[in-house]
Design an enzyme around this catalytic site. Sequence first.
Site, PDB file in Angstrom:
ATOM      1  N   ASN A   1      30.648  10.663  23.132  1.00 15.36           N
ATOM      2  CA  ASN A   1      29.815   9.469  22.947  1.00 15.36           C
ATOM      3  C   ASN A   1      30.167   8.671  21.695  1.00 15.36           C
ATOM      4  OD1 ASN A   1      27.934   7.782  24.036  1.00 15.36           O
ATOM      5  ND2 ASN A   1      26.150   8.931  23.376  1.00 15.36           N
TER       6      ASN A   1
ATOM      7  N   THR B   1      33.870  12.584  18.552  1.00 18.81           N
ATOM      8  CA  THR B   1      32.987  13.437  19.347  1.00 18.81           C
ATOM      9  C   THR B   1      32.685  12.771  20.681  1.00 18.81           C
ATOM     10  OG1 THR B   1      30.998  12.417  18.439  1.00 18.81           O
ATOM     11  CG2 THR B   1      31.868  14.382  17.280  1.00 18.81           C
TER      12      THR B   1
ATOM     13  N   CYS C   1      25.917  16.412  13.873  1.00 16.70           N
ATOM     14  CA  CYS C   1      26.525  16.757  12.594  1.00 16.70           C
ATOM     15  C   CYS C   1      26.583  18.283  12.489  1.00 16.70           C
ATOM     16  CB  CYS C   1      25.737  16.159  11.430  1.00 16.70           C
ATOM     17  SG  CYS C   1      24.116  16.888  11.173  1.00 16.70           S
TER      18      CYS C   1
ATOM     19  N   GLU D   1      41.317  11.273  27.082  1.00 17.21           N
ATOM     20  CA  GLU D   1      41.038  12.706  27.233  1.00 17.21           C
ATOM     21  C   GLU D   1      42.251  13.566  26.858  1.00 17.21           C
ATOM     22  OE1 GLU D   1      38.019  13.510  27.566  1.00 17.21           O
ATOM     23  OE2 GLU D   1      37.118  11.726  28.451  1.00 17.21           O
ATOM     24  N   ALA D   2      42.891  13.209  25.761  1.00 15.40           N
ATOM     25  CA  ALA D   2      44.118  13.872  25.317  1.00 15.40           C
ATOM     26  C   ALA D   2      43.923  15.344  24.963  1.00 15.40           C
ATOM     27  CB  ALA D   2      44.716  13.135  24.125  1.00 15.40           C
ATOM     28  N   GLN D   3      42.690  15.753  24.719  1.00 16.17           N
ATOM     29  CA  GLN D   3      42.442  17.164  24.397  1.00 16.17           C
ATOM     30  C   GLN D   3      42.876  18.088  25.528  1.00 16.17           C
ATOM     31  OE1 GLN D   3      39.936  14.961  24.883  1.00 16.17           O
ATOM     32  NE2 GLN D   3      38.481  15.826  26.350  1.00 16.17           N
TER      33      GLN D   3
END
Length: 192
Positions: A12, A10, A178, A84-86
């Site tokens: 952070n 996620t 979560c 930052e592969a997304q």
Amino acid sequence: MAKLYFRYGTMNSGKSIEVLRTAHNYEEQGKKILLFTPSIDNRHGVGTVASRIGMEKKAFIVDDQLDMIKLAATEKPNCILLDEAQFLTKNQVQQLADIVDTLDIPVIAYGLRADFMGVLFEGSYHLLAIADKIEEIKTVCWYCDKKAIMNMRCKDGRPVFEGEQIQIGGNESYLPVCRKCYASKRKEAHTL
């Protein structure tokens, strides 16, 4: 034998510091790395991988014109790292796989799994489908002590659950949460 790794977490969770730490470890041993970051990530200037704790390093900018395979074949690095592969396209993820398979160079890609609505990013989708090894980088929910698995977008300090998939930002825009806290905050937002 080289592998394609996808390390996701996620916001952070320390992905960028892991990229920089891995780069440092290779370079400290006199080994060569190629560091990549997508052109869309401009939080610290285009072509810079930066962590929240203040470390940063210049990187090659991944855009539609960059031929990562040709660059890797020319530079012959010991490892390729990508932050930052997304934000990668299907074609760019395939280039990373081709680097591993044809040049025998390991590639470690770091990024988010899903956006603030729980929808996979294009790059993450394709990395999850073809990576040799998938590893989670964990962090704790902003509101409780459970493992964070969602990215919650905020505007003016309030959670938002609609909008464009991509909005570049850091702690001012996103919180790691979560699933339970995400659902609770979404319910609160819809009752206001």
